[in-house]
Write a protein that holds these residues in place. Structure first.
Motif, PDB file in Angstrom:
ATOM      1  N   UNK A 153     -17.271  -4.160   2.755  1.00 38.26           N
ATOM      2  CA  UNK A 153     -16.082  -4.720   1.918  1.00 38.26           C
ATOM      3  C   UNK A 153     -15.295  -3.515   1.322  1.00 38.26           C
ATOM      4  N   UNK A 154     -14.198  -3.704   1.667  1.00 35.17           N
ATOM      5  CA  UNK A 154     -13.004  -2.614   1.240  1.00 35.17           C
ATOM      6  C   UNK A 154     -12.069  -2.946   0.395  1.00 35.17           C
ATOM      7  N   UNK A 155     -11.438  -2.297  -0.376  1.00 35.38           N
ATOM      8  CA  UNK A 155     -10.211  -2.772  -1.328  1.00 35.38           C
ATOM      9  C   UNK A 155      -8.887  -1.712  -0.953  1.00 35.38           C
ATOM     10  N   UNK A 156      -7.862  -2.458  -1.286  1.00 39.47           N
ATOM     11  CA  UNK A 156      -6.824  -1.250  -1.483  1.00 39.47           C
ATOM     12  C   UNK A 156      -6.897   0.040  -2.237  1.00 39.47           C
ATOM     13  N   UNK A 157      -6.533   0.915  -1.939  1.00 36.33           N
ATOM     14  CA  UNK A 157      -6.724   2.314  -2.811  1.00 36.33           C
ATOM     15  C   UNK A 157      -6.499   2.105  -4.222  1.00 36.33           C
ATOM     16  N   UNK A 158      -5.552   1.638  -4.432  1.00 36.44           N
ATOM     17  CA  UNK A 158      -5.027   1.400  -5.978  1.00 36.44           C
ATOM     18  C   UNK A 158      -4.667   0.025  -6.206  1.00 36.44           C
ATOM     19  N   UNK A 159      -4.830  -0.256  -7.434  1.00 30.59           N
ATOM     20  CA  UNK A 159      -4.436  -1.598  -8.007  1.00 30.59           C
ATOM     21  C   UNK A 159      -3.001  -2.212  -7.746  1.00 30.59           C
ATOM     22  N   UNK A 160      -2.188  -1.023  -7.965  1.00 29.61           N
ATOM     23  CA  UNK A 160      -0.861  -1.530  -7.690  1.00 29.61           C
ATOM     24  C   UNK A 160      -0.123  -0.399  -7.020  1.00 29.61           C
ATOM     25  N   UNK A 161       0.815  -0.560  -6.321  1.00 35.28           N
ATOM     26  CA  UNK A 161       1.506   0.510  -5.312  1.00 35.28           C
ATOM     27  C   UNK A 161       2.689   0.910  -6.135  1.00 35.28           C
ATOM     28  N   UNK A 162       2.784   2.248  -6.419  1.00 36.93           N
ATOM     29  CA  UNK A 162       3.665   2.757  -7.249  1.00 36.93           C
ATOM     30  C   UNK A 162       4.922   3.210  -6.210  1.00 36.93           C
ATOM     31  N   UNK A 163       5.844   2.644  -6.717  1.00 35.27           N
ATOM     32  CA  UNK A 163       7.158   3.109  -5.526  1.00 35.27           C
ATOM     33  C   UNK A 163       7.504   4.220  -5.554  1.00 35.27           C
ATOM     34  N   UNK A 164       7.191   5.015  -6.624  1.00 36.00           N
ATOM     35  CA  UNK A 164       7.786   6.631  -6.588  1.00 36.00           C
ATOM     36  C   UNK A 164       6.521   7.534  -5.821  1.00 36.00           C
ATOM     37  N   UNK A 165       5.478   6.982  -5.210  1.00 35.25           N
ATOM     38  CA  UNK A 165       4.313   7.614  -4.563  1.00 35.25           C
ATOM     39  C   UNK A 165       4.652   7.722  -3.034  1.00 35.25           C
ATOM     40  N   UNK A 166       3.920   8.811  -2.492  1.00 34.07           N
ATOM     41  CA  UNK A 166       3.889   8.975  -0.957  1.00 34.07           C
ATOM     42  C   UNK A 166       3.215   7.857  -0.503  1.00 34.07           C
ATOM     43  N   UNK A 167       2.285   7.182  -0.894  1.00 33.42           N
ATOM     44  CA  UNK A 167       1.402   5.958  -0.359  1.00 33.42           C
ATOM     45  C   UNK A 167       2.632   4.775  -0.333  1.00 33.42           C
ATOM     46  N   UNK A 168       3.474   4.394  -1.197  1.00 31.80           N
ATOM     47  CA  UNK A 168       4.458   3.526  -1.132  1.00 31.80           C
ATOM     48  C   UNK A 168       5.449   4.036   0.009  1.00 31.80           C
ATOM     49  N   UNK A 169       6.010   5.036   0.006  1.00 31.42           N
ATOM     50  CA  UNK A 169       6.854   5.452   1.114  1.00 31.42           C
ATOM     51  C   UNK A 169       6.320   5.156   2.614  1.00 31.42           C
ATOM     52  N   UNK A 170       5.103   5.749   2.859  1.00 36.60           N
ATOM     53  CA  UNK A 170       4.398   5.655   4.020  1.00 36.60           C
ATOM     54  C   UNK A 170       3.994   3.853   4.205  1.00 36.60           C
ATOM     55  N   UNK A 171       3.775   3.229   3.388  1.00 40.69           N
ATOM     56  CA  UNK A 171       3.389   1.949   3.460  1.00 40.69           C
ATOM     57  C   UNK A 171       4.697   1.165   3.806  1.00 40.69           C
ATOM     58  N   UNK A 172       5.702   1.370   3.083  1.00 37.91           N
ATOM     59  CA  UNK A 172       6.889   0.585   3.537  1.00 37.91           C
ATOM     60  C   UNK A 172       7.436   1.033   4.562  1.00 37.91           C
ATOM     61  N   UNK A 173       7.251   2.100   5.301  1.00 38.80           N
ATOM     62  CA  UNK A 173       7.844   2.579   6.498  1.00 38.80           C
ATOM     63  C   UNK A 173       6.918   1.906   7.477  1.00 38.80           C
ATOM     64  N   UNK A 174       5.851   1.454   7.510  1.00 39.40           N
ATOM     65  CA  UNK A 174       4.985   0.949   8.494  1.00 39.40           C
ATOM     66  C   UNK A 174       5.367  -0.575   8.293  1.00 39.40           C
ATOM     67  N   UNK A 175       5.915  -1.210   7.452  1.00 37.09           N
ATOM     68  CA  UNK A 175       6.494  -2.436   7.385  1.00 37.09           C
ATOM     69  C   UNK A 175       7.727  -2.879   7.777  1.00 37.09           C
ATOM     70  N   UNK A 176       8.550  -1.508   8.245  1.00 37.37           N
ATOM     71  CA  UNK A 176       9.853  -1.682   8.441  1.00 37.37           C
ATOM     72  C   UNK A 176      10.006  -2.524   9.758  1.00 37.37           C
ATOM     73  N   UNK A 177      11.281  -3.110   9.972  1.00 37.01           N
ATOM     74  CA  UNK A 177      11.558  -3.961  11.163  1.00 37.01           C
ATOM     75  C   UNK A 177      11.813  -2.671  12.432  1.00 37.01           C
ATOM     76  N   UNK A 178      11.024  -3.088  13.395  1.00 37.48           N
ATOM     77  CA  UNK A 178      10.628  -2.114  14.605  1.00 37.48           C
ATOM     78  C   UNK A 178      12.044  -2.245  15.313  1.00 37.48           C
TER      79      UNK A 178
END
Length: 223
Positions: free
Chosen positions: A19-44
């Motif tokens: 069982x695995x969970x997301x690394x953080x309870x909330x995704x901080x929009x000012x974090x590198x994690x947010x930047x990378x995750x958002x890019x992953x969801x971009x319209x191809x």
């Protein structure tokens, strides 16, 4: 089904599920994690980025299943001896859990689970690589790195035992097909992160043990 699977001694097999969970309870929009995750969801096609709200909601619901954005919080393991089933959940920090699991695999000829070839084992190896040299702990026959599936005959993935077919079945669908009850009587995979962050870790631990128990039952039915 084939004769090799039919002849396997269940006492040679370590069954498992993680069982695995997301690394953080909330995704901080000012974090590198947010930047990378958002890019992953971009319209191809247009390269357009999703909204901040959509990105955060997606992370909360599915981040726990995304490689690089999750943390393993428990691994359930089980085995059979003289007709008795023994199950426990490995707990601790992520590196402790992984070391326990890798060391335990050394005492078994096979490991088995559902979708373990394509998710569980690659995730274990990827996440373990942050902490230690995987080759020092995990037996080579269970290491999926740079291997083809036909070179991993010691990993018995029940998603493949049903036979080659273009459409995969879910764990629940296989249980239903073989007349077994679902293991998801309390929570399901989509609720693990929220349950864990709500301080209900015991529910997640019980859930992973139930998954392992039904994995053993499924193996027996399929065999």
């Amino acid at each position: 089904m084939n004769t090799l699977f039919k002849r396997m001694n269940i006492e040679d097999i370590l069954f498992f599920d993680l069982e695995c969970i997301r690394k953080n309870k909330e995704l901080n929009e000012n974090s590198k994690e947010f930047e990378l995750y958002r890019k992953k969801l971009r319209d191809r096609e247009t390269d357009e980025l999703p909204s901040i709200e959509y990105t955060q909601n997606h992370y909360e619901k599915q981040g726990g299943l995304r490689f690089g954005y999750n943390t393993i919080v428990t691994i359930g393991v089980g085995y059979v001896r003289a007709g008795e089933v023994y199950i426990k959940a490995l707990v601790g920090t992520e590196d402790e859990i992984l070391k326990q699991f890798f060391n335990l695999t050394k005492t078994f000829k096979y490991i088995s689970g559902f979708n373990v070839m394509y998710f569980d084992m690659p995730l274990c190896i990827l996440n373990a690589g942050k902490y230690f040299d995987v080759t020092e702990y995990l037996p080579e026959q269970f290491n999926t790195v740079l291997k083809k599936s036909w070179n991993l005959d010691k990993i018995i993935d029940l998603i493949d035992v049903k036979g080659t077919h273009y459409a995969n079945m879910s764990f629940d669908e296989l249980l239903y097909h073989f007349g077994l009850d679902s293991s998801k009587t309390d929570i399901d995979g989509s609720q693990v992160s929220e349950t864990w962050y709500n301080g209900e870790q015991d529910r997640v631990i019980e859930y992973v043990k139930q998954d392992v128990f039904q994995t053993i039952n499924l193996f027996c039915k399929m065999q």
